[in-house]
Write a protein that holds these residues in place. Structure first.
Motif, PDB file in Angstrom:
ATOM      1  N   VAL A   1     141.841  52.436   7.633  1.00  0.00           N
ATOM      2  CA  VAL A   1     143.095  53.145   7.301  1.00  0.00           C
ATOM      3  C   VAL A   1     144.214  52.183   6.901  1.00  0.00           C
ATOM      4  CG1 VAL A   1     142.532  55.091   8.792  1.00  0.00           C
ATOM      5  CG2 VAL A   1     143.821  53.157   9.740  1.00  0.00           C
ATOM      6  N   LYS A   2     143.886  50.899   6.677  1.00  0.00           N
ATOM      7  CA  LYS A   2     144.935  49.907   6.400  1.00  0.00           C
ATOM      8  C   LYS A   2     145.715  50.205   5.127  1.00  0.00           C
ATOM      9  CE  LYS A   2     144.465  45.525   7.188  1.00  0.00           C
ATOM     10  NZ  LYS A   2     143.984  44.140   7.201  1.00  0.00           N
ATOM     11  N   THR A   3     145.096  50.915   4.178  1.00  0.00           N
ATOM     12  CA  THR A   3     145.771  51.171   2.902  1.00  0.00           C
ATOM     13  C   THR A   3     146.622  52.436   2.927  1.00  0.00           C
ATOM     14  OG1 THR A   3     143.805  52.349   2.100  1.00  0.00           O
ATOM     15  CG2 THR A   3     143.964  50.000   1.600  1.00  0.00           C
ATOM     16  N   GLN A   4     146.563  53.203   4.004  1.00  0.00           N
ATOM     17  CA  GLN A   4     147.346  54.439   4.067  1.00  0.00           C
ATOM     18  C   GLN A   4     148.814  54.131   4.307  1.00  0.00           C
ATOM     19  OE1 GLN A   4     145.755  57.546   6.550  1.00  0.00           O
ATOM     20  NE2 GLN A   4     143.624  57.071   6.030  1.00  0.00           N
ATOM     21  N   ARG A   5     149.666  55.084   3.894  1.00  0.00           N
ATOM     22  CA  ARG A   5     151.113  54.841   3.934  1.00  0.00           C
ATOM     23  C   ARG A   5     151.625  54.583   5.347  1.00  0.00           C
ATOM     24  NH1 ARG A   5     155.592  58.362   4.279  1.00  0.00           N
ATOM     25  NH2 ARG A   5     157.485  57.420   3.466  1.00  0.00           N
TER      26      ARG A   5
ATOM     27  N   ALA B   1     150.139  53.208   7.777  1.00  0.00           N
ATOM     28  CA  ALA B   1     149.741  51.879   8.249  1.00  0.00           C
ATOM     29  C   ALA B   1     150.763  50.826   7.841  1.00  0.00           C
ATOM     30  CB  ALA B   1     148.362  51.523   7.704  1.00  0.00           C
ATOM     31  N   GLY B   2     151.317  50.945   6.626  1.00  0.00           N
ATOM     32  CA  GLY B   2     152.372  50.020   6.202  1.00  0.00           C
ATOM     33  C   GLY B   2     153.591  50.096   7.099  1.00  0.00           C
TER      34      GLY B   2
ATOM     35  N   GLN C   1     160.839  60.007   7.447  1.00  0.00           N
ATOM     36  CA  GLN C   1     159.466  59.740   7.030  1.00  0.00           C
ATOM     37  C   GLN C   1     158.567  60.970   7.059  1.00  0.00           C
ATOM     38  OE1 GLN C   1     158.587  56.708   5.694  1.00  0.00           O
ATOM     39  NE2 GLN C   1     160.808  56.553   5.857  1.00  0.00           N
ATOM     40  N   GLY C   2     159.089  62.118   7.460  1.00  0.00           N
ATOM     41  CA  GLY C   2     158.289  63.328   7.480  1.00  0.00           C
ATOM     42  C   GLY C   2     157.442  63.430   8.728  1.00  0.00           C
ATOM     43  N   VAL C   3     156.982  64.655   9.034  1.00  0.00           N
ATOM     44  CA  VAL C   3     156.260  64.917  10.276  1.00  0.00           C
ATOM     45  C   VAL C   3     154.923  64.178  10.311  1.00  0.00           C
ATOM     46  CG1 VAL C   3     155.176  66.707  11.687  1.00  0.00           C
ATOM     47  CG2 VAL C   3     157.351  67.166  10.565  1.00  0.00           C
ATOM     48  N   LYS C   4     154.142  64.307   9.247  1.00  0.00           N
ATOM     49  CA  LYS C   4     152.778  63.765   9.251  1.00  0.00           C
ATOM     50  C   LYS C   4     152.780  62.248   9.414  1.00  0.00           C
ATOM     51  CE  LYS C   4     148.350  64.535   7.066  1.00  0.00           C
ATOM     52  NZ  LYS C   4     147.613  65.381   6.119  1.00  0.00           N
ATOM     53  N   THR C   5     153.571  61.560   8.614  1.00  0.00           N
ATOM     54  CA  THR C   5     153.616  60.096   8.681  1.00  0.00           C
ATOM     55  C   THR C   5     154.147  59.626  10.029  1.00  0.00           C
ATOM     56  OG1 THR C   5     153.976  59.963   6.298  1.00  0.00           O
ATOM     57  CG2 THR C   5     154.549  58.028   7.582  1.00  0.00           C
TER      58      THR C   5
ATOM     59  N   MET D   1     150.994  57.770  17.018  1.00  0.00           N
ATOM     60  CA  MET D   1     149.678  57.765  17.676  1.00  0.00           C
ATOM     61  C   MET D   1     148.987  56.407  17.563  1.00  0.00           C
ATOM     62  SD  MET D   1     148.934  60.920  18.851  1.00  0.00           S
ATOM     63  CE  MET D   1     147.206  61.351  18.692  1.00  0.00           C
ATOM     64  N   SER D   2     149.424  55.565  16.626  1.00  0.00           N
ATOM     65  CA  SER D   2     148.753  54.280  16.392  1.00  0.00           C
ATOM     66  C   SER D   2     149.239  53.168  17.312  1.00  0.00           C
ATOM     67  CB  SER D   2     148.950  53.843  14.934  1.00  0.00           C
ATOM     68  OG  SER D   2     148.434  54.798  14.051  1.00  0.00           O
ATOM     69  N   VAL D   3     150.428  53.301  17.880  1.00  0.00           N
ATOM     70  CA  VAL D   3     151.014  52.179  18.645  1.00  0.00           C
ATOM     71  C   VAL D   3     151.111  52.495  20.136  1.00  0.00           C
ATOM     72  CG1 VAL D   3     152.318  51.313  16.675  1.00  0.00           C
ATOM     73  CG2 VAL D   3     153.360  53.003  18.153  1.00  0.00           C
ATOM     74  N   SER D   4     150.236  53.371  20.619  1.00  0.00           N
ATOM     75  CA  SER D   4     150.334  53.835  22.010  1.00  0.00           C
ATOM     76  C   SER D   4     149.553  52.935  22.966  1.00  0.00           C
ATOM     77  CB  SER D   4     149.813  55.269  22.108  1.00  0.00           C
ATOM     78  OG  SER D   4     148.495  55.356  21.586  1.00  0.00           O
TER      79      SER D   4
END
Length: 748
Positions: free
Chosen positions: A143-147, A149-150, A323-327, A333-336
């Motif tokens: 998933v590194k290329t997804q928005r 992730a940046g 940044q919107g709900v989804k992003t 959820m990624s930094v927990s």
């Protein structure tokens, strides 16, 4: 029988346990950091089934070296320029998370009945996420290329810097044992001062040194020099009262801006892995299983606080940043989880003897649990964000989308912003440099001159003269340099703002005189210092051109070193086969180019120019090698191979416009700017269509703020009212001219 030192026996035991356990963890596809911690638990004093480390004091020293090299490597990956590039969204989300987790950690500790210091350190432990674990999880899940992730990478960069600040603040708090606002502020200002000095001095000196010595360096000498620079900065940081880890991090971030960064990172990796393993094993050695069982309840509570708190805080920060709900949900959820810096903060508490023994193993247990949950949290982020979007009321969803669109679209780069930003940066940078020179002069140069000359008064004069010569280019830049000359000139054209510009100019000169007085007052009377300050400013004006030339050389050297890595990477795209003097060069096809829409066969590039098109990059697609029937499209990147003269002839051809395209009008600078409708404005009570803004500014109205409400792409029949804020994409000087027009005057 030969006596073998206990240190070697202990080291062999540690590495054997670490190697065996990490092989198992590699097989199970689990983070190696957890393997090291479990290895430490097995060879630690609280586990009797295996041989135990004898001299834990020596291992502690090795672990401290491990922290130094771990922070050095993090610095090599950090780069202050990356921090500038991450943007406001990542910064807002990271600061949201850190502040909320600090508060949640403190409140959780107090609710569990822990001491104030334990609760404060718990907040610090929970506030920083694990860079290593997140990057590994992103790699494995693809998933590194997804928005999102940046954004997460930006958050981690900001957190690294915040973690360094936390180490300083917690050390200060541990010493004072109370919330002393003055001491905390002094610690922050001191940190900021030394960060600026070290960064500016390091970027000016170290890349130049590495470049000059590059011919003498092989891999071995580069490794030795890099580690020496790291340890020298560690010593310097310790001398001025900071933690050794801070010095290692700063040197790593300085070397990250050099052309040798990737090479150094590769060479240091083995050293970092060795000592890092020892550090994480030493973390495991401090774990007492009985304490973990005793504190199983608090561990579960803190784990839930960590996971829920980080998800909510990052998601909230993302929504605030537009940044919107989804992003936002996927980022949260990624930094927990908590990781490397959390161990370092926990170690700091133990080293300073201000935290209880149970806090360390509790932190390690929470880190282990959240590390295991990280991949599953990332996998769940997509369905969870979709579910949240579905259950949100349509009105809320529309409001969030409108806010997100406005936050990401509307921005201004007004002349005042440019001028004030340049003014503040100049003031901070040159003030720090001048103060640093004065302090170095008093600390080292004055005693040296006194010993050399032997006469106190003559030594003072010599010290003041040498220091003033060193300060001269920076005093000139502070007093007379205009970094945003064009923007300031446009503001000066409006008579209403000239007094403010004059105040800013005189304030710069006054601050310069103050610094000169500050230096001379250390050696002479205040009257002499003030008079000398005025004379020196006058001399700087007289010799302005010579000083400017010297300053320009310094600035060019600094900017060249700062941008050397980007320049080197750009040059790598221009490959040369030296014996034949041929090049592989890339060209990006512009929309108006004569080659657009034609095939390689039609263009006859090889026949006309003698070169070959080796590769065509089109978005994510790479065409290698392209056929003669391949069409060329706007945005394609062509890689061509040939002699320099042939490549230059092709450059002229590919950059020439198509004969079918209309001749370009004279180009003007285009920016997004705002203007305020006032009582005397020619726009007042007129519709967008009637106002003639399009004709007068050669621009387009893209947004209006009316009574606090944002209207994006407004209708042409909308009328302007007093106090409306109008956002226009157009020529800045024409927009300024229209704004300066009053009572129906026609802008020329």
């Amino acid at each position: 029988m030969t006596h073998l030192p206990h240190l070697i026996i202990d080291l062999g035991l540690i590495l054997a346990a670490a190697g065996l356990i990490t092989l198992i963890f590699k097989r199970l596809k689990q983070p190696l950091v957890l393997g090291y911690i479990i290895a430490g638990l097995l060879v630690g004093p609280h586990f009797d089934l295996l041989p135990t480390v004898i001299e834990t004091e020596n291992i502690t020293i090795w672990a401290e070296i491990g922290v130094i090299f771990l922070l050095f490597s993090l610095g090599l990956e950090f780069s202050f320029k990356k921090l500038v590039k991450v943007g406001g969204a990542s910064s807002i989300m990271a600061l949201f998370e850190v502040v909320i987790m600090l508060v949640l950690g403190y409140l959780t500790g107090k609710l569990l009945g822990w001491s104030t210091m334990d609760s404060i350190f718990l907040g610090g432990i929970l506030s920083i996420s694990s860079t290593t674990i997140i990057i590994r999880a992103f790699d494995e899940l693809g998933v590194k290329t997804q928005r999102f992730a940046g954004l997460v990478f930006g958050i981690l960069i900001v957190e690294d810097l915040v973690a360094i600040l936390l180490l300083v603040l917690l050390s200060t708090l541990a010493v004072s044992q109370q919330f002393a606002g003055t001491e905390m502020l002094q610690a922050v200002l001191k940190l900021a001062f030394f960060l600026v000095v070290w960064f500016l001095g390091g970027i000016f000196l170290i890349p130049t040194f590495l470049r000059k010595a590059s011919k003498l360096m092989n891999d071995e000498t580069l490794l030795i020099v890099s580690l020496a620079l790291c340890l020298l900065m560690v010593i310097l940081a310790a001398q001025v009262g900071f933690s050794p880890a801070l010095g290692a991090f700063i040197m790593g971030s300085i070397l990250a801006e050099t052309t040798k960064a990737e090479k150094i990172e590769h060479l240091v990796a083995s050293v970092k892995d060795l000592f890092g393993a020892i550090f994480f094993v030493s973390v495991g050695m401090l774990i007492n299983p009985s304490i973990i069982l005793t504190y199983a309840g608090p561990i579960v509570i803190i784990t839930l606080v960590t996971i829920i708190g980080k998800v909510v805080s990052i998601t909230g920060g993302g929504l605030v940043a537009g940044q919107g709900v989804k992003t936002s949900v996927k980022s949260g959820m990624s930094v927990s989880q908590i990781g490397e810096f959390s161990f370092i903060i926990a170690t700091l508490g133990l080293t300073l003897n201000v935290t209880s023994e149970f806090l360390y193993p509790v932190a390690v247990a929470v880190s282990a649990i959240t590390t295991f949950t990280t991949p599953y949290m990332i996998k769940l982020s997509d369905p969870l964000s979709n579910t949240i979007e579905k259950i949100l009321p349509s009105r809320w969803r529309a409001s969030l989308n409108e806010y997100s669109s406005g936050a990401q679209t509307i921005a201004t780069t007004s002349d005042w912003q440019l001028v004030l930003k340049g003014y503040v940066i100049n003031l901070v940078v040159y003030s720090v440099l001048i103060i640093a020179m004065v302090l170095l002069s008093a600390q080292f140069l004055d005693p040296f001159m006194t010993n050399l000359i032997g006469h106190d008064q003559l030594a003072d004069v010599a010290t003041a003269t040498v220091t003033l010569l060193g300060m001269a280019p920076f005093l000139w830049a502070l007093a007379l340099h205009h970094p945003q000359k064009e923007a300031q000139g446009r503001i000066w054209a409006n008579r209403n703002y000239r007094s403010l510009i004059l105040v800013m100019e005189f304030s710069k000169i006054a601050i310069s005189i103050m610094f000169i007085t500050f230096l001379l007052d250390r050696f002479f009377s205040i009257q002499v210092a003030i008079v000398a300050g005025l004379v020196i400013i006058a001399a700087m004006i007289i010799f302005s051109r010579r000083i400017q030339q010297f300053y320009t050389r310094i600035e060019n050297r600094f900017m060249s070193n700062l941008n050397a890595r980007e320049i080197n990477e750009a040059e790598k795209r221009h490959h040369t086969l030296t014996p034949w003097n041929v090049h592989l060069t890339s060209f990006e096809v512009q929309p108006e180019s004569a080659v657009v829409g034609r095939t390689l066969a039609e263009l006859q590039i090889r026949e006309k120019f003698g070169i070959n098109v080796a590769v065509i990059e089109r978005g994510k697609r790479t065409i290698m090698p392209p056929t003669r029937q391949e069409h060329i499209f706007p945005g394609d990147k062509l890689y061509v191979f040939g002699f320099e003269e042939q490549v230059e002839a092709f450059r002229v051809f590919i950059e020439s416009p198509s004969p079918d395209s209309a001749p370009d009008e004279a180009k003007e600078e285009i920016k997004l700017q705002k203007m305020v409708v006032s009582k005397g404005s020619p726009l007042l009570h007129k519709t967008i269509l009637e106002s003639g803004v399009r004709e007068k500014t050669k621009g387009l109205i893209v947004g209006i703020e009316k009574n606090g409400k944002r209207i994006l792409n407004p209708d042409s029949g909308l009328s302007f009212e007093n106090g409306d804020i109008v956002w226009i994409v157009g020529s800045p000087w024409r927009i300024k001219q229209l704004e300066a027009t009053r009572d129906g005057e026609i802008a020329s």
